[in-house]
Scaffold this motif. Structure first.
Motif, PDB file in Angstrom:
ATOM      1  N   PRO A 179       0.821  -1.219   0.000  1.00  3.78           N
ATOM      2  CA  PRO A 179       0.000   0.000   0.000  1.00  3.78           C
ATOM      3  C   PRO A 179       0.850   1.261   0.000  1.00  3.78           C
ATOM      4  O   PRO A 179       1.900   1.326   0.657  1.00  3.78           O
ATOM      5  CB  PRO A 179      -0.813  -0.123   1.293  1.00  3.78           C
ATOM      6  N   VAL A 180       0.395   2.269  -0.724  1.00  4.18           N
ATOM      7  CA  VAL A 180       1.067   3.562  -0.680  1.00  4.18           C
ATOM      8  C   VAL A 180       0.741   4.229   0.658  1.00  4.18           C
ATOM      9  O   VAL A 180      -0.162   3.815   1.381  1.00  4.18           O
ATOM     10  CB  VAL A 180       0.625   4.465  -1.853  1.00  4.18           C
ATOM     11  N   ASN A 181       1.515   5.261   0.994  1.00  2.00           N
ATOM     12  CA  ASN A 181       1.324   5.996   2.253  1.00  2.00           C
ATOM     13  C   ASN A 181       1.581   5.130   3.488  1.00  2.00           C
ATOM     14  O   ASN A 181       1.139   5.475   4.579  1.00  2.00           O
ATOM     15  CB  ASN A 181      -0.077   6.608   2.350  1.00  2.00           C
ATOM     16  N   THR A 182       2.265   4.018   3.302  1.00  2.00           N
ATOM     17  CA  THR A 182       2.600   3.139   4.428  1.00  2.00           C
ATOM     18  C   THR A 182       4.087   2.841   4.401  1.00  2.00           C
ATOM     19  O   THR A 182       4.624   2.425   3.369  1.00  2.00           O
ATOM     20  CB  THR A 182       1.805   1.816   4.352  1.00  2.00           C
ATOM     21  N   ARG A 183       4.760   3.065   5.522  1.00  2.00           N
ATOM     22  CA  ARG A 183       6.168   2.682   5.620  1.00  2.00           C
ATOM     23  C   ARG A 183       6.250   1.159   5.713  1.00  2.00           C
ATOM     24  O   ARG A 183       5.476   0.534   6.433  1.00  2.00           O
ATOM     25  CB  ARG A 183       6.808   3.314   6.848  1.00  2.00           C
ATOM     26  N   VAL A 184       7.190   0.585   4.995  1.00  2.00           N
ATOM     27  CA  VAL A 184       7.346  -0.870   4.972  1.00  2.00           C
ATOM     28  C   VAL A 184       8.764  -1.219   5.391  1.00  2.00           C
ATOM     29  O   VAL A 184       9.733  -0.618   4.914  1.00  2.00           O
ATOM     30  CB  VAL A 184       7.051  -1.434   3.569  1.00  2.00           C
ATOM     31  N   SER A 185       8.902  -2.173   6.297  1.00  5.77           N
ATOM     32  CA  SER A 185      10.216  -2.619   6.750  1.00  5.77           C
ATOM     33  C   SER A 185      10.150  -4.107   7.050  1.00  5.77           C
ATOM     34  O   SER A 185       9.065  -4.693   7.120  1.00  5.77           O
ATOM     35  CB  SER A 185      10.656  -1.825   7.988  1.00  5.77           C
ATOM     36  N   TRP A 186      11.327  -4.715   7.225  1.00  7.79           N
ATOM     37  CA  TRP A 186      11.379  -6.148   7.492  1.00  7.79           C
ATOM     38  C   TRP A 186      12.631  -6.471   8.297  1.00  7.79           C
ATOM     39  O   TRP A 186      13.560  -5.671   8.388  1.00  7.79           O
ATOM     40  CB  TRP A 186      11.350  -6.943   6.192  1.00  7.79           C
ATOM     41  N   ALA A 187      12.641  -7.686   8.853  1.00  9.51           N
ATOM     42  CA  ALA A 187      13.741  -8.083   9.739  1.00  9.51           C
ATOM     43  C   ALA A 187      14.906  -8.684   8.984  1.00  9.51           C
ATOM     44  O   ALA A 187      16.059  -8.478   9.361  1.00  9.51           O
ATOM     45  CB  ALA A 187      13.230  -9.079  10.783  1.00  9.51           C
ATOM     46  N   THR A 188      14.619  -9.458   7.934  1.00 15.95           N
ATOM     47  CA  THR A 188      15.701 -10.181   7.260  1.00 15.95           C
ATOM     48  C   THR A 188      15.415 -10.276   5.772  1.00 15.95           C
ATOM     49  O   THR A 188      14.255 -10.353   5.359  1.00 15.95           O
ATOM     50  CB  THR A 188      15.866 -11.596   7.851  1.00 15.95           C
ATOM     51  N   ASP A 189      16.491 -10.300   4.975  1.00 17.86           N
ATOM     52  CA  ASP A 189      16.355 -10.505   3.534  1.00 17.86           C
ATOM     53  C   ASP A 189      16.142 -11.967   3.186  1.00 17.86           C
ATOM     54  O   ASP A 189      15.789 -12.291   2.052  1.00 17.86           O
ATOM     55  CB  ASP A 189      17.610 -10.010   2.805  1.00 17.86           C
ATOM     56  N   SER A 190      16.340 -12.844   4.118  1.00 13.49           N
ATOM     57  CA  SER A 190      16.191 -14.275   3.870  1.00 13.49           C
ATOM     58  C   SER A 190      14.714 -14.657   3.848  1.00 13.49           C
ATOM     59  O   SER A 190      13.900 -14.106   4.596  1.00 13.49           O
ATOM     60  CB  SER A 190      16.900 -15.082   4.953  1.00 13.49           C
ATOM     61  N   TYR A 191      14.370 -15.612   2.986  1.00 13.12           N
ATOM     62  CA  TYR A 191      13.000 -16.134   2.945  1.00 13.12           C
ATOM     63  C   TYR A 191      12.861 -17.429   3.735  1.00 13.12           C
ATOM     64  O   TYR A 191      11.775 -18.000   3.809  1.00 13.12           O
ATOM     65  CB  TYR A 191      12.571 -16.367   1.492  1.00 13.12           C
ATOM     66  N   ASP A 192      13.956 -17.907   4.310  1.00 14.14           N
ATOM     67  CA  ASP A 192      13.937 -19.151   5.077  1.00 14.14           C
ATOM     68  C   ASP A 192      13.631 -18.860   6.545  1.00 14.14           C
ATOM     69  O   ASP A 192      14.088 -17.860   7.106  1.00 14.14           O
ATOM     70  CB  ASP A 192      15.290 -19.864   4.977  1.00 14.14           C
ATOM     71  N   TYR A 193      12.861 -19.759   7.153  1.00 11.22           N
ATOM     72  CA  TYR A 193      12.521 -19.602   8.570  1.00 11.22           C
ATOM     73  C   TYR A 193      13.291 -20.613   9.408  1.00 11.22           C
ATOM     74  O   TYR A 193      13.325 -21.801   9.103  1.00 11.22           O
ATOM     75  CB  TYR A 193      11.025 -19.808   8.784  1.00 11.22           C
ATOM     76  N   HIS A 194      13.897 -20.107  10.450  1.00  8.14           N
ATOM     77  CA  HIS A 194      14.551 -20.953  11.442  1.00  8.14           C
ATOM     78  C   HIS A 194      14.084 -20.477  12.818  1.00  8.14           C
ATOM     79  O   HIS A 194      14.086 -19.273  13.102  1.00  8.14           O
ATOM     80  CB  HIS A 194      16.073 -20.858  11.336  1.00  8.14           C
ATOM     81  N   ARG A 195      13.709 -21.407  13.659  1.00  9.99           N
ATOM     82  CA  ARG A 195      13.157 -21.035  14.963  1.00  9.99           C
ATOM     83  C   ARG A 195      14.126 -20.180  15.769  1.00  9.99           C
ATOM     84  O   ARG A 195      13.715 -19.292  16.520  1.00  9.99           O
ATOM     85  CB  ARG A 195      12.768 -22.291  15.731  1.00  9.99           C
ATOM     86  N   GLN A 196      15.427 -20.417  15.574  1.00 12.57           N
ATOM     87  CA  GLN A 196      16.400 -19.638  16.324  1.00 12.57           C
ATOM     88  C   GLN A 196      16.455 -18.178  15.877  1.00 12.57           C
ATOM     89  O   GLN A 196      17.121 -17.346  16.515  1.00 12.57           O
ATOM     90  CB  GLN A 196      17.792 -20.266  16.220  1.00 12.57           C
ATOM     91  N   SER A 197      15.773 -17.859  14.770  1.00 15.24           N
ATOM     92  CA  SER A 197      15.734 -16.471  14.297  1.00 15.24           C
ATOM     93  C   SER A 197      14.642 -15.642  14.973  1.00 15.24           C
ATOM     94  O   SER A 197      14.565 -14.426  14.751  1.00 15.24           O
ATOM     95  CB  SER A 197      15.518 -16.444  12.779  1.00 15.24           C
ATOM     96  N   LEU A 198      13.803 -16.263  15.785  1.00 13.29           N
ATOM     97  CA  LEU A 198      12.711 -15.521  16.433  1.00 13.29           C
ATOM     98  C   LEU A 198      13.209 -14.304  17.217  1.00 13.29           C
ATOM     99  O   LEU A 198      12.602 -13.225  17.134  1.00 13.29           O
ATOM    100  CB  LEU A 198      11.907 -16.452  17.339  1.00 13.29           C
ATOM    101  N   PRO A 199      14.309 -14.401  17.981  1.00 17.09           N
ATOM    102  CA  PRO A 199      14.783 -13.193  18.677  1.00 17.09           C
ATOM    103  C   PRO A 199      15.146 -12.063  17.720  1.00 17.09           C
ATOM    104  O   PRO A 199      14.941 -10.885  18.038  1.00 17.09           O
ATOM    105  CB  PRO A 199      16.003 -13.700  19.459  1.00 17.09           C
TER     106      PRO A 199
END
Length: 384
Positions: free
Chosen positions: A65-85
């Motif tokens: 959506p426009v008018n919304t700031r977008v951010s993310w935690a990691t560039d990786s698309y893989d999930y690892h439980r140890q990445s939760l922190p």
């Protein structure tokens, strides 16, 4: 990475700062429902941010959506439980600047939103997208434990439909004042405009015959195995149709093998992800929803907005609610391939019936106003 925000959305110090959080930008209805809310909120009243655990795929960034700031935690698309922190640390960075945190989906997004709200003393709103009465039977038991642990601790809970709210409250007792129904919605004008786009080159040969189209993740919930069996039955009865299933998922190879085993591999097409499924849906003879359970399916709302004749399973929950229990589309029992085949065959072969269903679909789309849902969201967020 941040998506630029126009000056209008940042100039008013009285804006409510709202942070929505999702795991990733998938192609499903959950992500579309959250983006529709963000796109519709009044930017003069709300400063919005959308936080993902994983970077949005480049081919889907135009859906943000426009008018919304977008951010993310990691560039990786893989999930690892140890990445939760790591996900939580990045979420906390942005949540410090928010007045309200909205968990845009169940599961991991809800868990971290709850933790962030508790650590920062921020109100949290949880969204419920599935009929959990059916869904929890297919999930690990920890998912149900998570619902019962997390959602009563949230300030408000928003269910996407009446049936979804009812099934949720049977599993997770919460006070009536905490649980609110705000139906999913679509921007009908935007959906119809997308539907006017030309067909991609790969699709043109498919549409040389009447097309039954389905859109969704290639997962057991969507019942595409039943749909392929229904298609094979219709073909056996002499209905010369093609079946187009748009989406990605873990069952792609299995579904293709099923089509081959039934002798319909030449008339079943699974092209994967489509950036604009609405151009395909608008030209289809009928839209099929074969799900075993739902919430309030976004793709069904989009089909109605396009005036696409609908045949759907009467699964828990959503299709019966959206189609007014058969007034605006055809409902068939779940897991019943012969009934689904008969309903689809009639729509494909009976032009007057097909036109009648198209008119009923458009009429229903007019009833499902986005304005009412957005007013409810704005009132809820402002109250927190």
């Amino acid at each position: 990475m941040l998506v630029p925000v126009t000056p209008e959305t940042t100039s008013d110090s009285q804006q409510k700062r709202v942070l929505f959080t999702l795991v990733f930008l998938g192609s499903g209805g959950i992500e579309r429902s959250v983006c529709n809310i963000l796109a519709g909120l009044d930017p003069r009243r709300f400063a919005t941010r959308l936080f993902f655990h994983h970077r949005p795929p480049p081919d889907r960034e135009e859906r943000l959506p426009v008018n919304t700031r977008v951010s993310w935690a990691t560039d990786s698309y893989d999930y690892h439980r140890q990445s939760l922190p790591l996900y939580l640390w990045h979420l906390l960075r942005h949540a410090r600047e928010a007045d309200v945190i909205v968990a845009g989906q169940e599961g991991r997004a809800a868990l971290l939103a709850c933790l962030a709200g508790r650590l920062l003393g921020k109100p949290v709103v949880g969204m419920i997208h599935f009929d959990w009465g059916a869904f929890h039977r297919e999930q690990p038991r920890r998912q149900l434990w998570g619902l019962r642990l997390l959602y009563p601790r949230m300030q408000r809970i928003v269910a996407c439909g009446q049936d979804t709210a009812r099934s949720f409250q049977e599993l997770v007792p919460v006070p009536d004042g905490k649980l609110q129904v705000i139906p999913n919605f679509v921007d009908g004008d935007a959906v119809r405009a997308a539907g006017e786009a030309p067909l991609p080159d790969w699709a043109a040969p498919i549409f040389e015959k009447p097309v039954v189209i389905a859109v969704g993740r290639l997962e057991p919930q969507k019942g595409f195995d039943v749909l392929i069996r229904a298609h094979a039955l219709a073909r056996q009865r002499g209905v010369d149709q093609h079946l187009l299933i748009v989406g990605v998922g873990s069952l792609e190879a299995e579904l293709k093998a099923l089509a081959t085993s039934l002798g319909v591999e030449a008339s079943v097409f699974l092209p994967g992800f489509a950036a604009n499924p609405h151009a395909l849906m608008r030209r289809a003879a009928v839209f099929a929803l074969s799900s075993r359970f739902e919430g309030l399916p976004m793709v069904l709302l989009e089909a109605l907005a396009l005036g696409c004749p609908v045949v759907s399973t009467d699964c828990p929950s959503g299709p019966g609610e959206l189609l007014a229990h058969g007034e605006h589309g055809v409902l068939v029992p779940v897991e019943d391939a012969p009934a689904l085949a008969a309903a689809l065959a009639r729509v494909v072969t009976d032009a007057p019936w097909r036109r009648s269903l198209s008119l009923r679909a458009r009429a229903r789309a007019e009833d499902l106003s986005s304005e009412r849902a957005l007013r409810a969201w704005e009132a809820l967020l402002a109250s927190l």
